[in-house]
Write a protein that holds these residues in place. Sequence first.
Motif, PDB file in Angstrom:
ATOM      1  N   VAL A 290      76.623 -23.223 123.357  1.00  0.00           N
ATOM      2  CA  VAL A 290      77.353 -21.965 123.301  1.00  0.00           C
ATOM      3  C   VAL A 290      76.785 -21.061 124.383  1.00  0.00           C
ATOM      4  O   VAL A 290      75.596 -20.731 124.377  1.00  0.00           O
ATOM      5  CB  VAL A 290      77.219 -21.292 121.922  1.00  0.00           C
ATOM      6  N   ASP A 293      80.465 -16.268 124.738  1.00  0.00           N
ATOM      7  CA  ASP A 293      81.362 -16.460 123.600  1.00  0.00           C
ATOM      8  C   ASP A 293      82.167 -17.741 123.747  1.00  0.00           C
ATOM      9  O   ASP A 293      83.204 -17.903 123.108  1.00  0.00           O
ATOM     10  CB  ASP A 293      82.311 -15.263 123.458  1.00  0.00           C
ATOM     11  N   ARG A 294      81.690 -18.678 124.582  1.00  0.00           N
ATOM     12  CA  ARG A 294      82.422 -19.911 124.821  1.00  0.00           C
ATOM     13  C   ARG A 294      81.625 -21.110 124.321  1.00  0.00           C
ATOM     14  O   ARG A 294      80.403 -21.180 124.477  1.00  0.00           O
ATOM     15  CB  ARG A 294      82.712 -20.117 126.320  1.00  0.00           C
ATOM     16  N   MET A 295      82.311 -22.058 123.697  1.00  0.00           N
ATOM     17  CA  MET A 295      81.726 -23.310 123.286  1.00  0.00           C
ATOM     18  C   MET A 295      82.018 -24.337 124.375  1.00  0.00           C
ATOM     19  O   MET A 295      83.186 -24.625 124.670  1.00  0.00           O
ATOM     20  CB  MET A 295      82.321 -23.775 121.952  1.00  0.00           C
ATOM     21  N   ASP A 318      85.573 -26.337 128.719  1.00  0.00           N
ATOM     22  CA  ASP A 318      85.657 -25.290 127.707  1.00  0.00           C
ATOM     23  C   ASP A 318      86.315 -25.852 126.455  1.00  0.00           C
ATOM     24  O   ASP A 318      87.472 -26.290 126.495  1.00  0.00           O
ATOM     25  CB  ASP A 318      86.473 -24.118 128.264  1.00  0.00           C
ATOM     26  N   THR A 320      86.182 -24.056 123.481  1.00  0.00           N
ATOM     27  CA  THR A 320      86.222 -22.948 122.519  1.00  0.00           C
ATOM     28  C   THR A 320      87.506 -22.970 121.704  1.00  0.00           C
ATOM     29  O   THR A 320      87.473 -22.904 120.460  1.00  0.00           O
ATOM     30  CB  THR A 320      86.100 -21.617 123.264  1.00  0.00           C
ATOM     31  N   LEU A 502      78.273 -22.303 116.649  1.00  0.00           N
ATOM     32  CA  LEU A 502      79.576 -21.642 116.600  1.00  0.00           C
ATOM     33  C   LEU A 502      79.594 -20.588 115.502  1.00  0.00           C
ATOM     34  O   LEU A 502      80.105 -19.478 115.700  1.00  0.00           O
ATOM     35  CB  LEU A 502      80.668 -22.679 116.371  1.00  0.00           C
TER      36      LEU A 502
END
Length: 547
Positions: A290, A293-295, A318, A320, A502
Motif C-alpha cells: 500500500v 491510498d493505492r494498493m 494498480d 486498488t 488495505l
Amino acid sequence: MSPRRRVRFATRALLLHLAAVALVVTLCTGVYLALAVQQLRAEAESTALGIARTLAEDAQVRAAVAAISASDDEPDAEALRDGDLQQIATDVMARTGALFVVITDDEGIRLAHPLPSRIGEVVSTPFAAVLAGREVVDWQTGTLGESARAKVPVRDDSGTPVGEISVGFERNGVFDDLPPLLAALGLTAAGALALALLTFLLLRRRWERLTIGVQPEELVALVQNQTAVLDGVGDGVLAVDQDGVVRVSNAAADRLLGLHDPVGRTVDALPLPPVVRDTATGARDRAEAVVGDRMLYLESRAVRRDGRALGDVLIVRDRTDLIALTERLEAVRTMTSALRVQRHEFANRLHVAAGLIDAGRVDDARAFLDELVSRGPVAFPVTGLDLVGDSFLHAFLGAKGVEAAERGVALRIAADTQVIGTVRRAEDVASVLGNLVDNAVVAAVAGAREPRWVEVSVLSDGDALVVTVADSGEGLRPSDPRPHADDGSADSVHGHGIGLPLATEIARRSGGDLWIIDSGGPDHGAVFAARLGDAVDPAPRVPKEDR
C-alpha cells in the motif's frame, strides 16, 4: 541488427570518419602551406631590401653614381664593365646569393649588371617611382626572369635621388625550402590520419561497450519505441541498473509511487516503502504494498543482454479498484450467505408451524409463533448478538458467525458492545471488520487452545465506530510484531498479504486507524482494534410503526 548490417554500418562510419579527418588535415595543410609561402616571400623581399639599402648608403657607390649622373656625357659601357661599381655588385651577388644586383643612374641606364653586355642599356622594369625617392619592393619579371626584388634610390650629398639600386632573388631559390616542408607536412598529415583511425577504433570499441553493441541508428529507434511504450501503458515501469540507480521511470510509475524526477537517483534515496525498494532491486520477485491510498502489485524482472546483467525492471500495477471491488463482493457474499441462512431457517420454522396446525395443535402453533416473533426469525450461532442493534451489523456479524461455526470457531459479542445510531458506511465497515474477524478465525483455527473462539466488541463514539477483535490463537509472531504495517510483510496467521494493509488504509482515510492492543497472552491471542470516522449516524433509528 544483423551481423552483416553491423559490419556495413561500421565500414560506412569508418569511411565517413576518415573522410572528415582527411578534409580537416587537407584544410590545415593548405592553410599552413599558404602561410609558409607567404613567409618565404616576405623573407626574400626583406633580404633584398636590406641589401639594396646597404649598397645605397655605401659612400663609394653614392659618389660614383652621383658623378656619372652629373656628367652630360653618355656612360662609357666598356669602362663600366671593368669599373668599381660592377666589381662591387659582383661581390655582393657572390656573398648573398642574389640573382642580380643592378645599379643605374638617374635615367635608368645600367651601370652594373650580372650580364656585362647589358651595361649601358636602360632597365626593363619601371624606375620612375624610385627616382622620385620611394622604395619599391615587389615581385617582377625582368631580363633574368621572375624574382623578388627591392629597389632603393641612391642619393647625392644633398639627398636628391641620382640613381637606383635593384637587388633580386630568383623565385626557385626563394622556395628551395618548400620540398622539405612539404615532406614534413605530408608525414604529419599521414600521422594525423593514422592517429584518427586509431582513435576512431578505440572510441568505437568503448561506444559499443557502453551501449552494449547498440548502434547510433538503433538508438533513435530505441528511444522512440521506449517513449511510445512507456507512455502508452497504464502500468508503472521503473528500471534500475546494477548500481541501484534509477535509469527509467515513466509517468505511471511516478504517479503510483509518489515520485518526482527519480531518474539518476538511487533507489535507497527515494521515499519508497521497504517492500517496494526490495522488489525494485530484485531482492523479491513479487510483492504487494500500500503506497499512499493505492494498493499496488509489484513484479520484478531481471534484464540481461548477451549474457550480461543490466539491472532490474519493476512493473507496478494498480490494484486498488480491483481490491475494493473484491471487498465489496465479499461483503455482498457475506450478506447473501446470511440471507440464505435466514431464508432456510425461516422456512424450517414455517414448516414446524404448519405441521402443528395440521396436527390440530393450534395452541402450540400460536405459542411457537409468539416465541418466533419475540426472538427473531433466525438463530445465528453468535453469543450476545442481541447487543448489536444496528440491522447491518447484526446481519453481518451473524453471517460471519455462521462461517466461523463451520470451521469450529465460536463467534461471540463482548458485553460492552453498544452502538447508538445506524451504520452509514457499510462497505468500509464490512471491509475493516470483515478482515479483522476473518484473520481472527484463521488464528483461532491455527491455535492449540480449546475451545476456539473469536470475540468482537463494537462501540459507537459520536459518528465514529470503534471495533475490537480478539481470538484464542497463539498471538503474533515475535518476528512480525506489526503485520498490518505497510511493508508488504505477510504473517502466515494474521493476514495474507493485503487484507490488513488495505483495512489500515481504509481506516486512516476516514480519519481513524488500525492498531494492535495486545500481541497475545496466556489466555488469549492477538487483540486488534480499529476506529472508522464518519461511519455512524448518531441519530436513533425510529421504527416505522412508531412514526
